[in-house]
Design a protein around this motif. Structure first.
Motif, PDB file in Angstrom:
ATOM      1  N   ASP A 134       0.851  -1.187   0.000  1.00  0.00           N
ATOM      2  CA  ASP A 134       0.000   0.000   0.000  1.00  0.00           C
ATOM      3  C   ASP A 134       0.887   1.237   0.000  1.00  0.00           C
ATOM      4  O   ASP A 134       1.623   1.481   0.964  1.00  0.00           O
ATOM      5  CB  ASP A 134      -0.894  -0.032   1.239  1.00  0.00           C
ATOM      6  CG  ASP A 134      -1.904   1.095   1.230  1.00  0.00           C
ATOM      7  OD1 ASP A 134      -2.371   1.473   2.314  1.00  0.00           O
ATOM      8  OD2 ASP A 134      -2.237   1.594   0.123  1.00  0.00           O
ATOM      9  N   VAL A 136       0.002   4.432   0.026  1.00  0.00           N
ATOM     10  CA  VAL A 136      -0.477   5.511   0.911  1.00  0.00           C
ATOM     11  C   VAL A 136       0.075   5.347   2.319  1.00  0.00           C
ATOM     12  O   VAL A 136       0.607   6.287   2.915  1.00  0.00           O
ATOM     13  CB  VAL A 136      -2.022   5.504   0.920  1.00  0.00           C
ATOM     14  CG1 VAL A 136      -2.555   6.495   1.919  1.00  0.00           C
ATOM     15  CG2 VAL A 136      -2.532   5.792  -0.471  1.00  0.00           C
ATOM     16  N   SER A 137      -0.040   4.193   2.885  1.00  0.00           N
ATOM     17  CA  SER A 137       0.426   4.003   4.261  1.00  0.00           C
ATOM     18  C   SER A 137       1.871   3.545   4.313  1.00  0.00           C
ATOM     19  O   SER A 137       2.490   3.586   5.369  1.00  0.00           O
ATOM     20  CB  SER A 137      -0.460   2.993   4.974  1.00  0.00           C
ATOM     21  OG  SER A 137      -0.455   1.795   4.246  1.00  0.00           O
ATOM     22  N   ARG A 150      -6.419  -0.823  -0.319  1.00  0.00           N
ATOM     23  CA  ARG A 150      -7.027   0.320  -1.016  1.00  0.00           C
ATOM     24  C   ARG A 150      -8.486   0.421  -0.614  1.00  0.00           C
ATOM     25  O   ARG A 150      -9.365  -0.096  -1.280  1.00  0.00           O
ATOM     26  CB  ARG A 150      -6.951   0.127  -2.535  1.00  0.00           C
ATOM     27  CG  ARG A 150      -5.535   0.120  -3.031  1.00  0.00           C
ATOM     28  CD  ARG A 150      -5.438  -0.599  -4.354  1.00  0.00           C
ATOM     29  NE  ARG A 150      -4.124  -1.179  -4.509  1.00  0.00           N
ATOM     30  CZ  ARG A 150      -3.892  -2.257  -5.216  1.00  0.00           C
ATOM     31  NH1 ARG A 150      -4.885  -2.886  -5.799  1.00  0.00           N
ATOM     32  NH2 ARG A 150      -2.664  -2.714  -5.325  1.00  0.00           N
ATOM     33  N   ASP A 152     -11.370   2.791  -0.344  1.00  0.00           N
ATOM     34  CA  ASP A 152     -11.677   4.160  -0.779  1.00  0.00           C
ATOM     35  C   ASP A 152     -12.587   4.904   0.197  1.00  0.00           C
ATOM     36  O   ASP A 152     -12.705   6.115   0.130  1.00  0.00           O
ATOM     37  CB  ASP A 152     -12.259   4.160  -2.195  1.00  0.00           C
ATOM     38  CG  ASP A 152     -13.559   3.393  -2.287  1.00  0.00           C
ATOM     39  OD1 ASP A 152     -14.210   3.457  -3.340  1.00  0.00           O
ATOM     40  OD2 ASP A 152     -13.902   2.721  -1.303  1.00  0.00           O
ATOM     41  N   LYS A 154     -11.937   5.160   3.276  1.00  0.00           N
ATOM     42  CA  LYS A 154     -11.096   5.685   4.355  1.00  0.00           C
ATOM     43  C   LYS A 154     -10.237   6.873   3.912  1.00  0.00           C
ATOM     44  O   LYS A 154      -9.365   7.313   4.646  1.00  0.00           O
ATOM     45  CB  LYS A 154     -10.173   4.578   4.890  1.00  0.00           C
ATOM     46  CG  LYS A 154     -10.883   3.415   5.513  1.00  0.00           C
ATOM     47  CD  LYS A 154     -11.330   3.724   6.924  1.00  0.00           C
ATOM     48  CE  LYS A 154     -11.797   2.504   7.677  1.00  0.00           C
ATOM     49  NZ  LYS A 154     -13.014   1.912   7.151  1.00  0.00           N
ATOM     50  N   GLU A 155     -10.456   7.335   2.714  1.00  0.00           N
ATOM     51  CA  GLU A 155      -9.603   8.460   2.256  1.00  0.00           C
ATOM     52  C   GLU A 155      -9.992   9.742   2.949  1.00  0.00           C
ATOM     53  O   GLU A 155     -11.177  10.001   3.172  1.00  0.00           O
ATOM     54  CB  GLU A 155      -9.745   8.608   0.741  1.00  0.00           C
ATOM     55  CG  GLU A 155      -8.932   7.572   0.007  1.00  0.00           C
ATOM     56  CD  GLU A 155      -8.832   7.885  -1.460  1.00  0.00           C
ATOM     57  OE1 GLU A 155      -8.880   9.076  -1.825  1.00  0.00           O
ATOM     58  OE2 GLU A 155      -8.709   6.920  -2.231  1.00  0.00           O
ATOM     59  N   TRP A 156      -8.983  10.561   3.219  1.00  0.00           N
ATOM     60  CA  TRP A 156      -9.267  11.795   3.941  1.00  0.00           C
ATOM     61  C   TRP A 156      -9.461  12.971   2.978  1.00  0.00           C
ATOM     62  O   TRP A 156      -9.955  14.015   3.361  1.00  0.00           O
ATOM     63  CB  TRP A 156      -8.153  12.108   4.935  1.00  0.00           C
ATOM     64  CG  TRP A 156      -6.810  12.218   4.309  1.00  0.00           C
ATOM     65  CD1 TRP A 156      -5.959  11.205   4.058  1.00  0.00           C
ATOM     66  CD2 TRP A 156      -6.181  13.405   3.848  1.00  0.00           C
ATOM     67  NE1 TRP A 156      -4.840  11.662   3.472  1.00  0.00           N
ATOM     68  CE2 TRP A 156      -4.941  13.031   3.324  1.00  0.00           C
ATOM     69  CE3 TRP A 156      -6.545  14.762   3.821  1.00  0.00           C
ATOM     70  CZ2 TRP A 156      -4.058  13.946   2.789  1.00  0.00           C
ATOM     71  CZ3 TRP A 156      -5.647  15.669   3.271  1.00  0.00           C
ATOM     72  CH2 TRP A 156      -4.419  15.251   2.748  1.00  0.00           C
ATOM     73  N   ILE A 158     -10.958  13.821  -0.946  1.00  0.00           N
ATOM     74  CA  ILE A 158     -11.539  13.373  -2.217  1.00  0.00           C
ATOM     75  C   ILE A 158     -11.756  14.611  -3.082  1.00  0.00           C
ATOM     76  O   ILE A 158     -12.411  15.575  -2.664  1.00  0.00           O
ATOM     77  CB  ILE A 158     -12.893  12.667  -2.021  1.00  0.00           C
ATOM     78  CG1 ILE A 158     -12.742  11.491  -1.041  1.00  0.00           C
ATOM     79  CG2 ILE A 158     -13.412  12.164  -3.360  1.00  0.00           C
ATOM     80  CD1 ILE A 158     -14.035  10.812  -0.718  1.00  0.00           C
ATOM     81  N   ARG A 174     -19.515   7.676  -1.206  1.00  0.00           N
ATOM     82  CA  ARG A 174     -18.709   6.453  -1.276  1.00  0.00           C
ATOM     83  C   ARG A 174     -19.197   5.411  -0.285  1.00  0.00           C
ATOM     84  O   ARG A 174     -19.255   4.214  -0.598  1.00  0.00           O
ATOM     85  CB  ARG A 174     -17.248   6.777  -0.990  1.00  0.00           C
ATOM     86  CG  ARG A 174     -16.601   7.423  -2.177  1.00  0.00           C
ATOM     87  CD  ARG A 174     -15.131   7.307  -2.125  1.00  0.00           C
ATOM     88  NE  ARG A 174     -14.520   7.893  -3.317  1.00  0.00           N
ATOM     89  CZ  ARG A 174     -13.238   8.070  -3.473  1.00  0.00           C
ATOM     90  NH1 ARG A 174     -12.405   7.726  -2.505  1.00  0.00           N
ATOM     91  NH2 ARG A 174     -12.765   8.582  -4.596  1.00  0.00           N
TER      92      ARG A 174
END
Lengths: 365, 306
Positions: A134, A136-137, A150, A152, A154-156, A158, A174
């Protein structure tokens, strides 16, 4: 040089062997049956020694047990052995005694809709790794499940897409989409289950849970099922060779409202005549049957009392027997309703009557 | 019903494992036994149940409270217990004036009663009454049935099958020869069944196989056959049905002769020997020019031989 001859040597060797095995040989008339997979032995020899023993055959039982166990152990020691972690272990064969299962054989599940499609197209599941990198993390995360790579939802951050309404909440959008996907998956799973069970389970009404019933019970269940429609079975089709059900019509029959005038007139006049009669009408057969039944009951009650108290006068039984000798001549004239009841009783009564007469005769003497 | 089980999916892995353990399988689990006391169980019957539990540990459950049911009249409560505890064997003890020291031994198929046999206990000697060393719990016992009565009547045959089912323990592929410690001996004589358990003592004999001496160890019962409730023939047949996968596969195309040699048969298609694929050696491959010269050489050679 004449040493000991070959035959003598052989004989001696045999004798030595026999002596060695003497301690473990047991003589039995019939060989035991062994099922080594279950450590089981069945001795079919009739236990003659035990029969001669008294009420507490402990010593004989123990001797028998010792002999049988010795034979079983002899068999077990013949099995191929191997060394497993410093212990000597014998390999047991498959058990031969066939015992019933505790649950039914599992039925193979029918394929789901996707599996059928995949089979048709020749799609095979690809082997996938458990963890995915991943970005991102910056760590290895699961492909799916808790804290997956992934996700979606949990995205901070958008970005609002070009054609979308600026006041719309993208995050909830979402989450909603995710919920819809989950619901759709669940629906498909249930649909697959329903499809699978439609083929496996017929209606449970009237059928035994283990699928095991007699012909009559099944027939009854079928009849009930036939009648359980909105039109109470009137428009149900029958199989080509199936016979029409008998006796399923109405039990009460009424005369039509107008039709046979002569019969109606006759019935009305008869009714008036009966009503005008001052004397009650006596049905002779019914009366005699009732009287007979009462007498039989009295006799039975008295006999029970007699047998409880002990043997006593038998004189009156003879006269009772004579009285009973009369009615059987009327047997043919009995009505249907009562006849049914009386038919079941006479055979037993007949024997009692005969016994009573004999007893009476002996006692008189 | 397994349909309902699968509609409601288990939320944890533990629940899933629990359900998987209980579902029908090709190779079944070891049968568990439940030992139940009736409403009027007396001291003898209670002690019998405790001893049987000791023999059946860990594949048994002993219910401590009394349950007021009559197995021969109403089987629903037994079936409920069996479903809850996933036990397919049961032993129910009760006592009344008409049937003193009563023991009902039974087994289930698909959580419904298959066979039930009622036995009366005439004489009972408990584990604790015989003062000697016992064997560890969980050992697989040896079972011996003596007496020709066990094959004569259907009742006795089912009783034998039921006793084997009850006492045999887990099915194992290997067994430690020193670990064969105790034997249960059933004798059928004059309408009674004598149940004795002995501890095994292996003594030296001249050869490899030891000589056996027995020492009475465990519970000993004198049983009398009372009522039976046996499954109908077709239900019994259904329960005995073996799945095709487990049937022993016949090995085809193999035969043995009397000397011990094994012969096998291979079936081949018809081969065209001229087109047989042999080893290719690239260096020896003929080039077209060489082929022509070889032909020319071959011809004179033939003439010479002639």
């Amino acid at each position: 040089m004449e040493g000991p001859s070959v035959e003598e040597l052989l004989a001696k060797a045999e004798q030595d062997e026999a002596e060695k095995l003497q301690r473990i040989t047991v003589y039995k008339e019939l060989e035991l049956e062994f099922d080594l997979g279950n450590l089981l032995a069945s001795d079919r020899n009739p236990p003659t020694a035990l029969r001669q023993a008294g009420p507490a055959p402990e010593a004989e039982l123990r001797a028998l047990a010792r002999d049988n166990t010795q034979l079983l152990i002899n068999q077990l020691w013949q099995l191929p052995t191997e060394r497993v972690e410093e212990t000597l272990v014998a390999r047991l064969p498959e058990p031969t005694t066939h015992l019933p299962r505790e649950k039914p054989v599992p039925k193979p599940r029918p394929l789901t809709r996707w599996q059928q499609f995949a089979r048709l197209k020749g799609i095979h599941p690809k082997k996938k790794t458990n963890l995915v990198w991943d970005e991102v993390s910056g760590q290895w995360r699961r492909r799916w499940g808790y804290k997956r790579a992934r996700d979606d939802t949990k995205e901070w951050l958008i970005e609002v897409p070009d054609g979308a309404d600026p006041l719309e909440d993208q995050f909830t959008k979402r989450i909603q989409a995710k919920k819809e996907r989950v619901a759709k998956n669940e629906l498909n799973r249930l649909r697959n289950l329903a499809r699978a069970h439609k083929t496996q389970l017929p209606s449970a009404a009237g059928l035994h849970p283990t699928g095991h019933q007699s012909k009559e019970e099944l027939g009854r269940a079928m009849q009930v099922a036939k009648v359980s429609t909105a039109s109470v079975g009137r428009f149900q089709e029958r199989l080509p060779k199936e016979k029409a059900p008998r006796g399923s019509g109405k039990k009460r029959k009424f005369q039509p409202l107008f039709g046979d005038f002569a019969a109606e007139k006759k019935n009305q006049l008869e009714l008036l005549r009966i009503m005008n009669n001052k004397k009650p009408k006596l049905d002779v057969t019914r009366a005699t049957n009732k009287q007979m039944r009462e007498e039989d009951q009295e006799e039975a009650a008295k006999k029970r009392k007699m047998s409880q108290k002990g043997r006593r006068k038998g004189g009156w039984q003879g006269s009772g027997g004579k009285r009973k000798g009369g009615p059987p001549s009327q047997g043919g004239k009995r009505k249907g309703g009562l006849g049914g009841k009386m038919q079941s009783r006479p055979p037993g009564l007949g024997s009692k009557r005969k016994g009573g007469q004999h007893q009476g005769g002996k006692r008189r003497k | 019903m397994d349909a309902l089980d699968r509609v409601v999916k288990p939320k944890t892995k533990r629940a899933k494992r629990f359900l998987e353990k209980r579902e029908p399988k090709l190779n079944e689990n070891n049968k568990n036994a439940m030992l139940i006391k009736g409403g009027n169980a007396n001291a003898t019957v209670t002690q019998v149940l405790k001893d049987m539990y000791a023999l059946k540990k860990p594949y048994g459950i002993l219910y401590k409270k009394k349950n007021i049911t009559r197995p021969f009249e109403d089987q629903t409560s037994l079936e409920f217990f069996s479903k809850k505890s996933d036990c397919s064997l049961f032993m129910f003890g009760s006592h009344n004036k008409k049937r003193p020291n009563n023991l009902v031994l039974g087994r289930m198929y698909d959580y419904h009663v298959l066979d039930m046999i009622e036995l009366g206990i005439e004489k009972f000697v408990s584990l604790k009454d015989i003062k000697n060393s016992k064997c560890p719990e969980g050992t697989k016992p040896m079972l011996i049935f003596a007496g020709d009565d066990f094959d004569v009547t259907e009742d006795y045959r089912r009783l034998k099958s039921l006793l084997i089912d009850f006492f045999r323990g887990p099915t194992v592929a290997n067994i430690r020869l020193a670990g064969l410690e105790y034997v249960l001996h059933f004798t059928a004589l004059k309408g009674k069944v004598y149940f004795r358990s002995y501890k095994l003592l292996l003594k030296k004999s001249g050869c490899r196989t030891p000589r056996i001496e027995l020492e009475e160890m465990g519970p000993s019962l004198d049983l009398v056959l009372r009522r039976t409730h046996l499954a109908s023939d077709d239900l019994y047949k259904l329960s005995m049905k073996m799945p095709k996968a487990l049937k022993p596969k016949k090995k085809k195309n193999m035969s043995h002769d009397t000397f011990g040699t094994t012969y096998g048969r291979i079936h081949m298609q018809k081969q065209d020997l001229s087109k047989l694929q042999t080893r290719k050696m690239k260096g020896l491959k003929k080039r077209p020019a060489e082929k022509i010269t070889e032909d020319q050489e071959k011809k004179p050679k033939r003439i010479k031989k002639n």
